[in-house]
Scaffold this motif. Structure first.
Motif, short mmCIF file in Angstrom:
data_model
loop_
_atom_site.label_atom_id
_atom_site.label_comp_id
_atom_site.label_asym_id
_atom_site.label_seq_id
_atom_site.Cartn_x
_atom_site.Cartn_y
_atom_site.Cartn_z
N ILE A 143 -8.31 7.64 -4.48
CA ILE A 143 -8.48 6.67 -5.15
C ILE A 143 -7.70 5.26 -5.15
N ILE A 144 -6.51 5.50 -4.78
CA ILE A 144 -5.81 4.23 -4.21
C ILE A 144 -6.54 3.60 -3.26
N GLU A 145 -6.71 4.11 -2.16
CA GLU A 145 -7.62 3.60 -0.85
C GLU A 145 -8.58 2.94 -1.32
N HIS A 146 -9.30 3.72 -2.14
CA HIS A 146 -10.82 3.02 -2.50
C HIS A 146 -10.44 1.90 -3.19
N VAL A 147 -9.59 1.74 -4.24
CA VAL A 147 -9.56 0.63 -4.78
C VAL A 147 -8.74 -0.50 -4.10
N VAL A 148 -7.94 -0.28 -2.96
CA VAL A 148 -7.51 -1.36 -2.00
C VAL A 148 -8.57 -2.06 -1.27
N TYR A 149 -9.40 -1.34 -0.77
CA TYR A 149 -10.46 -1.43 -0.07
C TYR A 149 -11.58 -2.20 -0.64
N LYS A 150 -11.96 -1.71 -1.86
CA LYS A 150 -12.96 -2.21 -2.58
C LYS A 150 -12.72 -3.53 -3.28
N TYR A 151 -11.51 -3.71 -3.65
CA TYR A 151 -11.15 -5.14 -4.07
C TYR A 151 -10.37 -5.97 -3.30
N HIS A 152 -10.21 -5.67 -1.90
CA HIS A 152 -9.62 -6.54 -0.86
C HIS A 152 -8.31 -6.78 -1.45
N TYR A 153 -7.40 -5.89 -1.87
CA TYR A 153 -6.22 -6.27 -2.28
C TYR A 153 -5.16 -6.49 -1.00
N ASN A 154 -4.26 -7.32 -1.08
CA ASN A 154 -3.36 -7.90 0.00
C ASN A 154 -2.43 -6.70 0.24
N VAL A 155 -2.75 -5.53 0.42
CA VAL A 155 -1.68 -4.54 0.66
C VAL A 155 -1.89 -3.81 2.07
N ASP A 156 -1.00 -3.85 2.87
CA ASP A 156 -1.28 -3.03 4.20
C ASP A 156 -0.89 -1.35 3.96
N LEU A 157 -2.05 -0.89 3.74
CA LEU A 157 -1.61 0.65 3.59
C LEU A 157 -0.67 1.52 4.60
N GLU A 158 -0.73 1.06 5.86
CA GLU A 158 -0.03 1.58 6.99
C GLU A 158 1.55 1.38 6.76
N ASP A 159 1.66 0.03 6.24
CA ASP A 159 3.40 -0.13 6.23
C ASP A 159 3.82 -0.18 4.66
N GLU A 160 2.70 -0.15 3.59
CA GLU A 160 3.40 -0.34 2.27
C GLU A 160 2.96 0.87 1.37
N TYR A 161 2.49 1.92 2.18
CA TYR A 161 1.82 2.97 1.32
C TYR A 161 2.99 3.61 0.53
N GLU A 162 4.10 4.08 1.09
CA GLU A 162 5.16 4.75 0.39
C GLU A 162 5.71 3.81 -0.71
N SER A 163 5.92 2.46 -0.57
CA SER A 163 6.49 1.75 -1.49
C SER A 163 5.42 1.54 -2.56
#
Length: 99
Positions: free
Chosen positions: A10-30
């Protein structure tokens, strides 16, 4: 981590759906740590919570997917706001289609 197990998709879906400025590769754990802290504060009033209690709350929350998606969208947007603009429109977005 429990959040990744129950909410990762769901988190990944939300990040991609709303184009949030979050780099999931680098910032996922944070991002997961941030969401964990905020959920504990909201659901358990910030008190110490066992993993069993937290897992039960996550399982219960998944039953209300739409509400959970809205909550996660809010939390991800707050996290992303620290990194700069949340969404940068690109050519062909809704503005171009609408006007």
């Amino acid at each position: 981590m429990l959040i990744d197990k129950y909410l990762g998709e769901i988190i990944e879906h939300v990040v991609y759906k709303y184009h949030y400025n979050v780099d999931l590769e680098d910032e996922y754990e944070s991002l997961l740590r941030y969401i964990y802290r905020r959920l504990v504060k909201a659901w358990f009033k910030g008190r110490g919570v066992s993993l069993k209690e937290f897992e039960a709350a996550l399982q219960n929350a998944r039953k209300k997917r739409r509400q959970l998606e809205i909550l996660l969208s809010y939390l991800v947007s707050r996290y992303a706001a620290r990194n700069g603009p949340i969404y940068m429109p690109r050519g062909g977005d809704w503005y171009d289609e609408k006007y």
